[in-house]
Design a protein around this motif. Structure first.
Motif, PDB file in Angstrom:
ATOM      1  N   ILE A  29       0.814  -1.213   0.000  1.00  0.00           N
ATOM      2  CA  ILE A  29       0.000   0.000   0.000  1.00  0.00           C
ATOM      3  C   ILE A  29       0.848   1.264   0.000  1.00  0.00           C
ATOM      4  N   PHE A  30       2.111   1.150  -0.312  1.00  0.00           N
ATOM      5  CA  PHE A  30       2.949   2.348  -0.375  1.00  0.00           C
ATOM      6  C   PHE A  30       3.107   2.822  -1.810  1.00  0.00           C
ATOM      7  N   LEU A  31       3.364   1.907  -2.731  1.00  0.00           N
ATOM      8  CA  LEU A  31       3.534   2.297  -4.129  1.00  0.00           C
ATOM      9  C   LEU A  31       2.245   2.839  -4.727  1.00  0.00           C
ATOM     10  N   LEU A  34       2.256   6.580  -4.238  1.00  0.00           N
ATOM     11  CA  LEU A  34       3.217   7.225  -5.136  1.00  0.00           C
ATOM     12  C   LEU A  34       2.696   7.199  -6.571  1.00  0.00           C
ATOM     13  N   GLY A  35       2.031   6.122  -6.949  1.00  0.00           N
ATOM     14  CA  GLY A  35       1.441   6.036  -8.284  1.00  0.00           C
ATOM     15  C   GLY A  35       0.348   7.078  -8.486  1.00  0.00           C
ATOM     16  N   ILE A  36      -0.475   7.253  -7.471  1.00  0.00           N
ATOM     17  CA  ILE A  36      -1.523   8.280  -7.545  1.00  0.00           C
ATOM     18  C   ILE A  36      -0.896   9.662  -7.657  1.00  0.00           C
ATOM     19  N   ALA A  37       0.169   9.905  -6.890  1.00  0.00           N
ATOM     20  CA  ALA A  37       0.860  11.202  -6.952  1.00  0.00           C
ATOM     21  C   ALA A  37       1.460  11.425  -8.332  1.00  0.00           C
ATOM     22  N   ALA A  38       2.023  10.385  -8.948  1.00  0.00           N
ATOM     23  CA  ALA A  38       2.599  10.523 -10.288  1.00  0.00           C
ATOM     24  C   ALA A  38       1.521  10.839 -11.317  1.00  0.00           C
ATOM     25  N   ILE A  39       0.379  10.167 -11.223  1.00  0.00           N
ATOM     26  CA  ILE A  39      -0.718  10.445 -12.154  1.00  0.00           C
ATOM     27  C   ILE A  39      -1.214  11.879 -11.980  1.00  0.00           C
ATOM     28  N   LEU A  40      -1.374  12.316 -10.734  1.00  0.00           N
ATOM     29  CA  LEU A  40      -1.799  13.696 -10.493  1.00  0.00           C
ATOM     30  C   LEU A  40      -0.763  14.697 -11.002  1.00  0.00           C
ATOM     31  N   SER A  63       3.360  13.382  -3.506  1.00  0.00           N
ATOM     32  CA  SER A  63       3.718  12.090  -2.902  1.00  0.00           C
ATOM     33  C   SER A  63       3.585  12.148  -1.395  1.00  0.00           C
ATOM     34  N   LEU A  64       4.121  13.198  -0.801  1.00  0.00           N
ATOM     35  CA  LEU A  64       4.024  13.353   0.645  1.00  0.00           C
ATOM     36  C   LEU A  64       2.559  13.434   1.081  1.00  0.00           C
ATOM     37  N   ALA A  65       1.787  14.243   0.371  1.00  0.00           N
ATOM     38  CA  ALA A  65       0.366  14.376   0.718  1.00  0.00           C
ATOM     39  C   ALA A  65      -0.371  13.054   0.534  1.00  0.00           C
ATOM     40  N   ALA A  66      -0.113  12.351  -0.564  1.00  0.00           N
ATOM     41  CA  ALA A  66      -0.804  11.085  -0.829  1.00  0.00           C
ATOM     42  C   ALA A  66      -0.445  10.030   0.211  1.00  0.00           C
TER      43      ALA A  66
END
Length: 146
Positions: A29-31, A34-40, A63-66
């Motif tokens: 549940i960590f990647l 980061l994946g959501i942050a990259a898409i955003l 990434s930090l926020a996600a």
């Protein structure tokens, strides 16, 4: 180097999908976050045509926020779920049950769902309602319900 190649928004989208895909292979549940942050980041980059430096800063902030939001969501979600898996008896405190067998000499048994629990409390006849007050090891301490 990035100015020559050009860090396009689609690269962030592909990176995000790749990270989310890796999460399915190696769950933790960590990647996912980061994946959501990259898409955003890719969406923000597409909307505002960010420089590569601004893209990396955006990715770092998102990434930090996600991760923080994801941690808060999973922490709250585990309060009554997997986090209490090995502490089932604690979830019974305060619950009310009807005795199917009497409590004799301060001891008895009660069936809760698919488990039979050892109980201690005042002598009571079968059919009486009891409330679980606390635990003593794997034994439920009950008292007559009012």
């Amino acid at each position: 180097m990035w100015d020559e190649v050009g860090l396009q928004p689609w690269i962030w989208l592909v990176l995000g999908l790749l990270l989310i895909g890796l999460e399915t292979v190696a769950p933790g549940i960590f990647l996912l976050w980061l994946g959501i942050a990259a898409i955003l980041t890719g969406l923000v980059d597409a909307a505002f045509d960010l420089s590569w430096q601004a893209s990396f800063v955006t990715f770092a902030v998102l990434s930090l926020a996600a991760v923080l939001i994801g941690r808060a969501l999973t922490w709250r979600g585990s309060a009554g779920g997997a986090g209490s898996l090995n502490r089932r008896a604690e979830s019974l405190i305060g619950r009310r049950f009807t005795l199917d067998r009497p409590i004799v000499s301060g001891e008895g048994r009660i069936k809760v769902d698919d488990t039979v629990w050892r109980i201690i409390g005042p002598d009571l006849p079968a059919g009486r309602d009891v409330v679980v007050r606390r635990l003593e090891g794997a034994t439920l301490v009950v008292e007559a319900a009012s």
